[in-house]
Design an enzyme around this catalytic site. Structure first.
Site, PDB file in Angstrom:
ATOM      1  N   THR A  93     142.871 -14.387 137.090  1.00 62.59           N
ATOM      2  CA  THR A  93     143.363 -15.574 137.351  1.00 62.59           C
ATOM      3  C   THR A  93     144.808 -15.565 136.793  1.00 62.59           C
ATOM      4  O   THR A  93     144.963 -14.946 135.676  1.00 62.59           O
ATOM      5  CB  THR A  93     142.542 -16.721 136.643  1.00 62.59           C
ATOM      6  OG1 THR A  93     141.242 -16.641 137.541  1.00 62.59           O
ATOM      7  CG2 THR A  93     142.901 -17.984 136.801  1.00 62.59           C
ATOM      8  N   THR A 103     144.129 -18.870 141.152  1.00 61.57           N
ATOM      9  CA  THR A 103     143.424 -17.292 141.373  1.00 61.57           C
ATOM     10  C   THR A 103     143.164 -17.172 142.861  1.00 61.57           C
ATOM     11  O   THR A 103     143.023 -17.625 143.530  1.00 61.57           O
ATOM     12  CB  THR A 103     142.096 -17.645 140.635  1.00 61.57           C
ATOM     13  OG1 THR A 103     141.504 -16.524 140.397  1.00 61.57           O
ATOM     14  CG2 THR A 103     141.100 -18.734 141.430  1.00 61.57           C
ATOM     15  N   SER A 111     133.655 -23.739 139.723  1.00 60.30           N
ATOM     16  CA  SER A 111     134.688 -23.078 139.334  1.00 60.30           C
ATOM     17  C   SER A 111     134.793 -22.802 137.670  1.00 60.30           C
ATOM     18  O   SER A 111     134.342 -24.316 137.199  1.00 60.30           O
ATOM     19  CB  SER A 111     136.052 -23.435 139.938  1.00 60.30           C
ATOM     20  OG  SER A 111     137.226 -23.175 138.948  1.00 60.30           O
ATOM     21  N   GLY A 117     140.592 -16.180 132.833  1.00 67.10           N
ATOM     22  CA  GLY A 117     139.386 -15.329 132.276  1.00 67.10           C
ATOM     23  C   GLY A 117     138.112 -15.736 132.466  1.00 67.10           C
ATOM     24  O   GLY A 117     137.250 -15.545 131.718  1.00 67.10           O
ATOM     25  N   GLY A 118     137.769 -16.414 134.020  1.00 68.61           N
ATOM     26  CA  GLY A 118     136.554 -16.958 134.017  1.00 68.61           C
ATOM     27  C   GLY A 118     135.783 -17.702 133.077  1.00 68.61           C
ATOM     28  O   GLY A 118     136.528 -18.613 132.670  1.00 68.61           O
TER      29      GLY A 118
END
Length: 530
Positions: A340, A358, A401, A422-423
């Site tokens: 992202t 992202t 998300s 970074g999720g």
């Protein structure tokens, strides 16, 4: 655990930038400089955000680009108003769950631990593509706040696309880690593996650049025709034609019907600060829960966080993620690194933008449109392929998300825009940076350089080795804890950045330490180069 590509011991400091003018902080310094040039030309923070966003598609295309989507939080200093923007990806209307038959086995490719799907169709290739929202978000933001013409804002990205992708060691590694999958798809193979292998940097250190298909031409057309050309113009028609030839369910009607929208923020009072992040299917509600818990349970603050504070951080994050995973439809398996872009902008008037965009996976779906040079997202991977779950895939649905672009306001701090890539690791990084700034009174430079932990959903705390044995032991009393290093790859922590409009009319920006290309650039810096 895989050894880091570059260990902590050789990561140098990246001092925060302080300026009398606006600042852009991003994972790509080239993209930040693109935005700073717009500030120097008199642009609003949103104008600079548009330029930075478009530039990122040419400077780190594996992270984000025209084929993706995201969220943003904006502080309008004149109106004293927060606006949150949703330009997230949406499942195609014609998405059919029957296209994703389960294998009965787990998959090794996805981030979220979903059951395996035949040919990993939900993870890569044409069936993994969701409706992209980036250009709709940029268009709405510019229409609402922009001062400079749209065409001017696209020029830095056009120049960067004309130059091509930087091929130093980091650029080469970023391609190499997905070389096997890039080779499976014709246009990405032609673009990134043109000689059947990962392109190598020049042995003599000379600058080397990689052309990104027809991205330059597409940016030129968008500069002339505006963002609507993506949804109801020639760019969109070319894109749908290319994707349809591959069997993608995305339609022209999907593009025509797509709308970015302003949404209500999540607001939480944390000590003397007000914190704002997007609501709904983001990490904003989870951030609010964490901060509310820390406001009650964090030990008294001194000059800097100590072992007891990190233990409280870990416990609060662990409980929040247990609730999120149980109630919001994510799998409990810890995801791999996700890819992202996050950046922040502050202008001379104190307007602040925190913007996250992202493709989801590194290189998204791996599908690149040959007519447009646009690399497409794999947003369908956000959905659980098992029917009947809170986050199951269905046509027209919005997925859950982890994005968390955030603005913090207080009399002492002024206005701070921050976020990360970074999720699941994003929210823990944002929350800790807020605590460093609010609880301990650290300035932006000290906050970005203070080591962090990561607790993001698997009952495991990853502890930056610099925090030492006392911190590790304190956390290990409550959950599994292990040391790890801050490094460009594999990333064990999120990659945060931040900007700040101080009450004394000074402006600061700071970028992630581990990202090889990250940086903060002020408008006064680029004005000196002009």
């Amino acid at each position: 655990m895989q050894a880091p590509l570059v260990p902590t011991s050789v990561i140098y400091r990246k001092p925060a930038v302080e300026s009398g003018g606006g600042v852009v902080a991003a994972q790509s310094r080239d993209a930040a400089a693109a935005g700073a040039r717009i500030l120097a030309a008199g642009g609003h923070a949103v104008d600079a955000a548009v330029a930075t966003s478009l530039a990122l598609g040419a400077t780190e295309p594996w992270m984000s680009g025209l084929g993706g989507g995201g969220f943003a939080t904006l502080w309008d200093a004149e109106r004293r108003e927060i606006r949150c923007l949703d330009f997230g990806m949406v499942a195609p209307a014609a998405l059919d769950p029957a296209d994703y038959p389960l294998t009965g086995k787990p998959t090794e490719e996805g981030f979220f631990g979903w059951p395996g799907v035949v040919d990993d169709r939900n993870i890569m290739g044409p069936y993994s593509i969701a409706i992209p929202g980036l250009l709709a978000g940029l268009g709405l933001a510019h229409k609402t706040f922009g001062r400079l013409p749209w065409s001017d804002l696209a020029q830095p990205a056009i120049a960067l696309a004309d130059r091509g992708l930087t091929l130093d060691w980091y650029g080469a590694v970023s391609i190499a880690v997905e070389g096997k999958l890039l080779a499976k798809f014709e246009e990405t193979r032609k673009t990134y593996l043109s000689e059947g292998r990962v392109p190598a940097p020049s042995d003599d250190g000379a600058a080397t650049f990689l052309k990104l298909g027809r991205l330059r031409e597409t940016l030129r057309q968008l500069a002339t025709d505006g963002p609507d050309a993506f949804y109801a113009g020639a760019v969109g028609r070319d894109l749908i034609k290319d994707l349809g030839a591959l069997g993608c369910r995305l339609s022209q009607q999907d593009l025509t019907d797509y709308r970015a929208r302003f949404i209500d923020p999540v607001e939480v009072a944390y000590r003397d600060a007000r914190i704002f992040a997007p609501s709904g299917l983001t990490a904003g509600p989870t951030l609010a829960r964490v901060l509310e818990g820390w406001s009650k349970n964090l030990p008294p603050a001194g000059d800097a966080p100590e072992a007891a504070h990190y233990r409280a951080y870990a416990m609060g994050l662990d409980q929040a993620y247990r609730d999120r995973l149980a109630n919001m439809g994510e799998q409990k398996k810890e995801p791999r690194e996700t890819c992202t872009s996050h950046f922040n902008v502050v202008d001379r008037q104190g307007n602040v933008v925190a913007w996250t965009q992202t493709l989801l996976s590194r290189f998204g779906s791996f599908v690149m449109s040959p007519s447009t040079g646009i690399l497409m997202n794999n947003g369908v991977m956000w959905f659980d392929p098992v029917p009947g779950k809170p986050n199951s895939m269905r046509g027209g649905a919005k997925p859950l998300s982890n994005m968390c672009p955030t603005v913090a306001l207080s009399d002492r701090l002024g206005a701070v825009g921050l976020g990360a890539s970074g999720g699941r690791k994003i929210m823990p990084a944002v929350a800790q940076l807020l605590s460093f700034l609010v609880d301990f009174g650290l300035d932006l430079d000290a906050a970005i350089h203070t080591p962090r932990i990561d607790v993001s959903g698997a009952g495991i705390a990853r502890v930056d080795r610099r925090l030492g044995d006392e911190t590790l032991r304190g956390i290990a009393g409550s959950m599994t804890a292990e040391f790890t290093d801050l490094a460009p790859y594999p990333a064990q922590f999120a990659n945060p950045s931040a900007v700040q409009a101080l009450p004394d009319r000074k402006f600061r920006g700071a970028a992630d330490l581990a990202s090889a290309w990250s940086g903060a650039v002020s408008e006064t810096d680029v004005a000196k180069l002009a």
